[in-house]
Design a protein around this motif. Sequence first.
Motif, PDB file in Angstrom:
ATOM      1  N   ALA A   1     -31.976 -66.340  24.263  1.00  0.00           N
ATOM      2  CA  ALA A   1     -32.107 -67.628  24.923  1.00  0.00           C
ATOM      3  C   ALA A   1     -30.758 -68.087  25.466  1.00  0.00           C
ATOM      4  O   ALA A   1     -29.737 -67.982  24.792  1.00  0.00           O
ATOM      5  N   GLU A   2     -30.786 -68.575  26.693  1.00  0.00           N
ATOM      6  CA  GLU A   2     -29.617 -69.105  27.393  1.00  0.00           C
ATOM      7  C   GLU A   2     -28.593 -68.042  27.787  1.00  0.00           C
ATOM      8  O   GLU A   2     -27.529 -68.379  28.308  1.00  0.00           O
ATOM      9  N   SER A   3     -28.882 -66.783  27.557  1.00  0.00           N
ATOM     10  CA  SER A   3     -27.999 -65.713  28.027  1.00  0.00           C
ATOM     11  C   SER A   3     -28.206 -65.513  29.521  1.00  0.00           C
ATOM     12  O   SER A   3     -29.333 -65.549  30.012  1.00  0.00           O
ATOM     13  N   ILE A   4     -27.127 -65.262  30.214  1.00  0.00           N
ATOM     14  CA  ILE A   4     -27.190 -64.930  31.636  1.00  0.00           C
ATOM     15  C   ILE A   4     -26.872 -63.448  31.773  1.00  0.00           C
ATOM     16  O   ILE A   4     -25.869 -62.977  31.234  1.00  0.00           O
ATOM     17  N   VAL A   5     -27.745 -62.741  32.475  1.00  0.00           N
ATOM     18  CA  VAL A   5     -27.570 -61.309  32.685  1.00  0.00           C
ATOM     19  C   VAL A   5     -27.470 -61.055  34.183  1.00  0.00           C
ATOM     20  O   VAL A   5     -28.381 -61.391  34.941  1.00  0.00           O
ATOM     21  N   GLY A   6     -26.355 -60.500  34.604  1.00  0.00           N
ATOM     22  CA  GLY A   6     -26.190 -60.128  36.002  1.00  0.00           C
ATOM     23  C   GLY A   6     -27.012 -58.886  36.313  1.00  0.00           C
ATOM     24  O   GLY A   6     -27.083 -57.972  35.500  1.00  0.00           O
TER      25      GLY A   6
ATOM     26  N   LEU B   1     -29.065 -63.297  36.946  1.00  0.00           N
ATOM     27  CA  LEU B   1     -28.220 -63.663  38.069  1.00  0.00           C
ATOM     28  C   LEU B   1     -28.263 -62.508  39.064  1.00  0.00           C
ATOM     29  O   LEU B   1     -27.739 -61.431  38.770  1.00  0.00           O
ATOM     30  N   PRO B   2     -28.909 -62.694  40.221  1.00  0.00           N
ATOM     31  CA  PRO B   2     -28.954 -61.594  41.184  1.00  0.00           C
ATOM     32  C   PRO B   2     -27.590 -61.402  41.855  1.00  0.00           C
ATOM     33  O   PRO B   2     -26.981 -62.357  42.324  1.00  0.00           O
ATOM     34  N   LEU B   3     -27.131 -60.174  41.845  1.00  0.00           N
ATOM     35  CA  LEU B   3     -25.864 -59.803  42.472  1.00  0.00           C
ATOM     36  C   LEU B   3     -26.163 -58.723  43.507  1.00  0.00           C
ATOM     37  O   LEU B   3     -26.420 -57.578  43.150  1.00  0.00           O
ATOM     38  N   ASP B   4     -26.135 -59.094  44.763  1.00  0.00           N
ATOM     39  CA  ASP B   4     -26.470 -58.161  45.848  1.00  0.00           C
ATOM     40  C   ASP B   4     -25.376 -57.112  45.979  1.00  0.00           C
ATOM     41  O   ASP B   4     -24.216 -57.451  46.243  1.00  0.00           O
ATOM     42  N   PRO B   5     -25.704 -55.833  45.808  1.00  0.00           N
ATOM     43  CA  PRO B   5     -24.693 -54.779  45.907  1.00  0.00           C
ATOM     44  C   PRO B   5     -24.026 -54.714  47.282  1.00  0.00           C
ATOM     45  O   PRO B   5     -22.967 -54.105  47.419  1.00  0.00           O
ATOM     46  N   GLU B   6     -24.613 -55.363  48.285  1.00  0.00           N
ATOM     47  CA  GLU B   6     -24.032 -55.372  49.625  1.00  0.00           C
ATOM     48  C   GLU B   6     -22.910 -56.399  49.761  1.00  0.00           C
ATOM     49  O   GLU B   6     -22.162 -56.368  50.729  1.00  0.00           O
ATOM     50  N   TYR B   7     -22.788 -57.323  48.802  1.00  0.00           N
ATOM     51  CA  TYR B   7     -21.723 -58.325  48.851  1.00  0.00           C
ATOM     52  C   TYR B   7     -20.378 -57.651  48.628  1.00  0.00           C
ATOM     53  O   TYR B   7     -20.290 -56.624  47.943  1.00  0.00           O
ATOM     54  N   PRO B   8     -19.311 -58.261  49.154  1.00  0.00           N
ATOM     55  CA  PRO B   8     -17.969 -57.721  48.876  1.00  0.00           C
ATOM     56  C   PRO B   8     -17.678 -57.755  47.370  1.00  0.00           C
ATOM     57  O   PRO B   8     -18.135 -58.656  46.659  1.00  0.00           O
TER      58      PRO B   8
ATOM     59  N   ARG C   1     -17.408 -60.072  41.748  1.00  0.00           N
ATOM     60  CA  ARG C   1     -16.583 -60.353  40.572  1.00  0.00           C
ATOM     61  C   ARG C   1     -16.533 -61.850  40.299  1.00  0.00           C
ATOM     62  O   ARG C   1     -16.667 -62.293  39.159  1.00  0.00           O
ATOM     63  N   PHE C   2     -16.345 -62.653  41.355  1.00  0.00           N
ATOM     64  CA  PHE C   2     -16.306 -64.103  41.185  1.00  0.00           C
ATOM     65  C   PHE C   2     -17.627 -64.629  40.624  1.00  0.00           C
ATOM     66  O   PHE C   2     -17.639 -65.425  39.688  1.00  0.00           O
ATOM     67  N   MET C   3     -18.748 -64.198  41.211  1.00  0.00           N
ATOM     68  CA  MET C   3     -20.058 -64.668  40.758  1.00  0.00           C
ATOM     69  C   MET C   3     -20.298 -64.320  39.295  1.00  0.00           C
ATOM     70  O   MET C   3     -20.792 -65.143  38.525  1.00  0.00           O
ATOM     71  N   LEU C   4     -19.964 -63.106  38.922  1.00  0.00           N
ATOM     72  CA  LEU C   4     -20.180 -62.653  37.552  1.00  0.00           C
ATOM     73  C   LEU C   4     -19.312 -63.446  36.574  1.00  0.00           C
ATOM     74  O   LEU C   4     -19.794 -63.927  35.548  1.00  0.00           O
ATOM     75  N   THR C   5     -18.051 -63.625  36.913  1.00  0.00           N
ATOM     76  CA  THR C   5     -17.135 -64.361  36.044  1.00  0.00           C
ATOM     77  C   THR C   5     -17.493 -65.838  35.989  1.00  0.00           C
ATOM     78  O   THR C   5     -17.542 -66.438  34.909  1.00  0.00           O
ATOM     79  N   ASP C   6     -17.764 -66.440  37.134  1.00  0.00           N
ATOM     80  CA  ASP C   6     -18.061 -67.876  37.209  1.00  0.00           C
ATOM     81  C   ASP C   6     -19.344 -68.236  36.470  1.00  0.00           C
ATOM     82  O   ASP C   6     -19.455 -69.325  35.909  1.00  0.00           O
ATOM     83  N   SER C   7     -20.304 -67.334  36.454  1.00  0.00           N
ATOM     84  CA  SER C   7     -21.592 -67.612  35.812  1.00  0.00           C
ATOM     85  C   SER C   7     -21.515 -67.563  34.284  1.00  0.00           C
ATOM     86  O   SER C   7     -22.380 -68.086  33.603  1.00  0.00           O
ATOM     87  N   GLY C   8     -20.503 -66.885  33.771  1.00  0.00           N
ATOM     88  CA  GLY C   8     -20.420 -66.701  32.322  1.00  0.00           C
ATOM     89  C   GLY C   8     -21.417 -65.671  31.816  1.00  0.00           C
ATOM     90  O   GLY C   8     -21.805 -65.704  30.645  1.00  0.00           O
ATOM     91  N   ALA C   9     -21.828 -64.751  32.678  1.00  0.00           N
ATOM     92  CA  ALA C   9     -22.808 -63.727  32.292  1.00  0.00           C
ATOM     93  C   ALA C   9     -22.312 -62.952  31.075  1.00  0.00           C
ATOM     94  O   ALA C   9     -21.140 -62.593  30.982  1.00  0.00           O
ATOM     95  N   SER C  10     -23.236 -62.710  30.144  1.00  0.00           N
ATOM     96  CA  SER C  10     -22.886 -61.984  28.934  1.00  0.00           C
ATOM     97  C   SER C  10     -23.162 -60.492  29.045  1.00  0.00           C
ATOM     98  O   SER C  10     -22.708 -59.721  28.209  1.00  0.00           O
ATOM     99  N   ALA C  11     -23.931 -60.098  30.055  1.00  0.00           N
ATOM    100  CA  ALA C  11     -24.274 -58.684  30.226  1.00  0.00           C
ATOM    101  C   ALA C  11     -24.571 -58.416  31.698  1.00  0.00           C
ATOM    102  O   ALA C  11     -24.770 -59.347  32.487  1.00  0.00           O
TER     103      ALA C  11
END
Length: 122
Positions: A24-29, A53-60, A65-75
């Motif tokens: 519960a409350e975990s964010i997974v990229g 958290l959807p991370l489009d592989p086409e993004y720079p 990296r920013f999205m993953l870090t900013d979200s606080g994703a645990s996995a």
Amino acid sequence: LTYGQLMARANQLAHHLRALGVGAESIVGLCLPRGVDMVVAVLAVWQAGGAYLPLDPEYPADRLRFMLTDSGASALVGERSVAGDLPIDTAVWLDDPDVRHTLDNRPATSPQVTVFPDQLAY
């Protein structure tokens, strides 16, 4: 892929994510190309009780990296070929044969997870 096969694969990944501490409350990229693995991963994160958290592989790479870090994703669930350099300690690489073998040996039944309507995923 039948609906039953889809749910079995999602459940196996959900059990694996639970074993890694996702709940519960975990964010997974999710950094995967569009396809069956992406659908399986979305369902698996929900089955584990987390939010994805959807991370489009086409993004720079810097944006990812920013999205993953900013979200606080645990996995992260992804493919090493498209997301291998992202900064995260807990990753499930679906293009790794050892990971696929591990997932194949997880239960295909739904994990026992209690969810509430006010959780992040909902």
